[in-house]
Motif scaffolding. Structure first.
Motif, short mmCIF file in Angstrom:
data_model
loop_
_atom_site.label_atom_id
_atom_site.label_comp_id
_atom_site.label_asym_id
_atom_site.label_seq_id
_atom_site.Cartn_x
_atom_site.Cartn_y
_atom_site.Cartn_z
N PRO A 1 -3.68 1.47 9.67
CA PRO A 1 -2.76 0.47 10.01
C PRO A 1 -2.49 -0.79 8.66
CG PRO A 1 -4.45 0.63 11.58
CD PRO A 1 -4.90 1.46 10.58
N GLY A 2 -3.34 -1.17 8.04
CA GLY A 2 -2.92 -2.02 6.83
C GLY A 2 -2.09 -1.50 5.88
N LEU A 3 -2.49 -0.05 5.44
CA LEU A 3 -1.75 0.68 4.73
C LEU A 3 -0.48 0.98 4.92
CD1 LEU A 3 -1.46 1.90 1.56
CD2 LEU A 3 -2.89 3.96 2.74
N LYS B 1 2.97 9.82 12.56
CA LYS B 1 3.26 11.16 11.81
C LYS B 1 2.01 11.54 10.94
CE LYS B 1 7.63 11.91 12.86
NZ LYS B 1 8.16 13.11 13.66
N ILE B 2 1.07 10.54 10.52
CA ILE B 2 -0.11 10.71 9.67
C ILE B 2 -1.16 10.12 10.20
CG2 ILE B 2 -1.08 10.69 7.38
CD1 ILE B 2 1.88 10.11 6.38
N SER C 1 14.96 6.50 2.74
CA SER C 1 14.89 6.67 3.94
C SER C 1 13.42 6.75 4.74
CB SER C 1 15.67 7.99 4.26
OG SER C 1 14.55 9.04 3.88
N VAL C 2 13.16 6.88 6.04
CA VAL C 2 11.92 7.06 6.78
C VAL C 2 11.09 8.09 6.26
CG1 VAL C 2 10.80 7.48 8.92
CG2 VAL C 2 12.70 5.96 8.65
N SER C 3 11.96 9.27 5.81
CA SER C 3 11.68 10.55 5.21
C SER C 3 10.80 10.20 3.92
CB SER C 3 12.76 11.58 5.03
OG SER C 3 11.91 12.56 4.50
N GLU C 4 11.52 9.26 2.96
CA GLU C 4 10.84 9.14 1.84
C GLU C 4 9.38 8.10 2.00
OE1 GLU C 4 15.17 10.10 -0.12
OE2 GLU C 4 14.69 8.07 0.60
N SER C 5 9.81 7.17 2.84
CA SER C 5 8.44 6.47 3.46
C SER C 5 7.37 7.22 3.73
CB SER C 5 8.83 5.30 4.41
OG SER C 5 7.85 4.64 5.01
N LEU C 6 7.60 8.40 4.39
CA LEU C 6 6.64 9.36 4.71
C LEU C 6 5.95 9.94 3.64
CD1 LEU C 6 8.08 11.04 8.18
CD2 LEU C 6 5.87 9.87 7.91
N ASP C 7 6.74 10.35 2.51
CA ASP C 7 6.30 10.99 1.38
C ASP C 7 5.35 10.08 0.54
OD1 ASP C 7 7.88 13.28 1.80
OD2 ASP C 7 9.38 12.49 0.45
N LEU C 8 5.66 8.68 0.46
CA LEU C 8 4.80 7.73 -0.03
C LEU C 8 3.76 7.63 0.77
CD1 LEU C 8 4.48 5.69 -2.16
CD2 LEU C 8 5.46 4.10 -0.74
N ALA C 9 3.61 7.59 1.96
CA ALA C 9 2.61 7.51 2.76
C ALA C 9 1.42 8.60 2.60
CB ALA C 9 2.72 7.37 4.30
N GLN C 10 2.10 9.75 2.56
CA GLN C 10 1.13 10.88 2.62
C GLN C 10 0.58 10.93 1.12
OE1 GLN C 10 4.26 14.15 3.36
NE2 GLN C 10 3.62 14.10 5.41
N ALA C 11 1.14 10.66 0.05
CA ALA C 11 0.64 10.58 -1.15
C ALA C 11 -0.49 9.25 -1.37
CB ALA C 11 1.64 10.23 -2.29
N ALA C 12 -0.30 8.39 -0.67
CA ALA C 12 -1.17 7.35 -0.63
C ALA C 12 -2.77 7.78 0.12
CB ALA C 12 -0.81 6.01 0.20
N VAL C 13 -2.19 8.52 1.10
CA VAL C 13 -3.62 9.37 1.89
C VAL C 13 -3.97 10.09 1.08
CG1 VAL C 13 -4.02 10.56 3.79
CG2 VAL C 13 -2.74 8.63 4.22
#
Length: 286
Positions: A208-210, A202-203, A232-244
């Motif tokens: 991969p490590g992150l 999705k991103i 949820s997976v949606s909230e996991s994606l939110d955190l991932a987008q913030a990290a990026v």
């Protein structure tokens, strides 16, 4: 489209066209529901991707997705059809002598819209466990032959039976009759590796490590805290987008503490997280 599909091609299409990952067993279950023309009952915790199955099917089958969102108190009128009483009264007052029970006055709700659709849609009945057993019984009648008799209008019958997907969070036990009629699929939260793959798909800029660290964080939260609302997976994606966006190469305690509102959505859950040690606890266990 369904006639040329195999479980393997279905799984490949779900990944290629929608970035949706499913196991061979899950793909085979979905395929058999389509092949047998049976409703697919998808059960699992909130946020595990149940509704997404219907969206993916609509995309793959190039069909409209018609959604009936269930809730406590939902009745036949709101799910099936209603008459436009205001228009009927206005036309009668104007002296109209036409049929005020014609198609122009009929307001189609999701179930009737699925029956009337010219091109076969995908029907999603979301969170079926929230309705009363009486409505569940009514729904069984509709799903059995996809036709409805409307007083003063006539019988409306679907040209073809659309694929039907029902989702349940197991708020209450569903009736045996409904379960027997459906093909059953249980969807749990993804494994760490599977969730990391979803994040990278999705991103695209996600390392991969992150991705693995974020997926592992979600696993720790779901398995070790008694949360009112598991992320949820949606909230996991939110955190991932913030990290990026913040150009993180790895997770750190301060980042997780500052942004815990992205994946913990109640005050009680946030307090549990802090008492457990917050970001330090997570990073210690990664």
């Amino acid at each position: 489209m369904i006639s040329t599909m195999t479980p393997q091609s279905l799984r490949a299409s779900m990944w290629r066209e929608c970035s949706y990952i499913c196991s061979e067993e899950e793909a085979f279950t979905i395929y058999m529901a389509l092949e047998l023309g049976k409703p697919l009952l998808v059960e699992g915790p909130p946020g595990s991707g149940k509704t997404e199955v219907a969206k993916v099917m609509a995309t793959i089958l190039e069909a409209e997705l018609i959604r009936l969102q269930c809730y406590e108190g939902l009745d036949e009128g709101k799910a099936l059809y209603e008459w436009n009483y205001q228009k009927q009264i206005l036309d009668i007052q104007k002296g109209g002598k036409g049929n005020v029970f014609g198609a122009d006055y009929l307001l189609s709700r999701p179930l009737l819209a699925a029956i009337q659709a010219r091109k076969t849609p995908v029907l999603l009945i979301d969170e079926i466990d929230k309705v009363e057993p009486e409505f569940e019984a009514f729904l069984m009648e509709i799903l059995s032959d996809f036709q409805v008799s409307i007083p003063e209008f006539g019988t409306v019958k679907a040209k073809t039976h659309p694929p039907v997907i029902l989702t349940s969070n197991a708020v209450r036990d569903l009736g045996d009759a409904l379960r027997r009629r459906c093909v059953y699929l249980y969807l749990d939260f993804p494994t760490i590796d599977r969730e990391a793959t979803i994040l990278m798909r999705k991103i695209p800029s996600m390392r991969p490590g992150l991705a693995l660290q974020i997926a592992h964080t979600m696993y720790l939260l779901r398995e070790n805290l008694e949360l009112l609302k598991q992320p949820s997976v949606s909230e996991s994606l939110d955190l991932a987008q913030a990290a990026v966006k913040m150009e993180k190469t790895s997770l750190d305690p301060l980042f997780l503490d500052q942004l815990n509102s992205l994946f913990l959505k109640t005050r009680e859950d946030q307090e549990q997280f802090r008492k457990k040690g917050g970001g330090k606890w997570v990073c210690k266990n990664l």
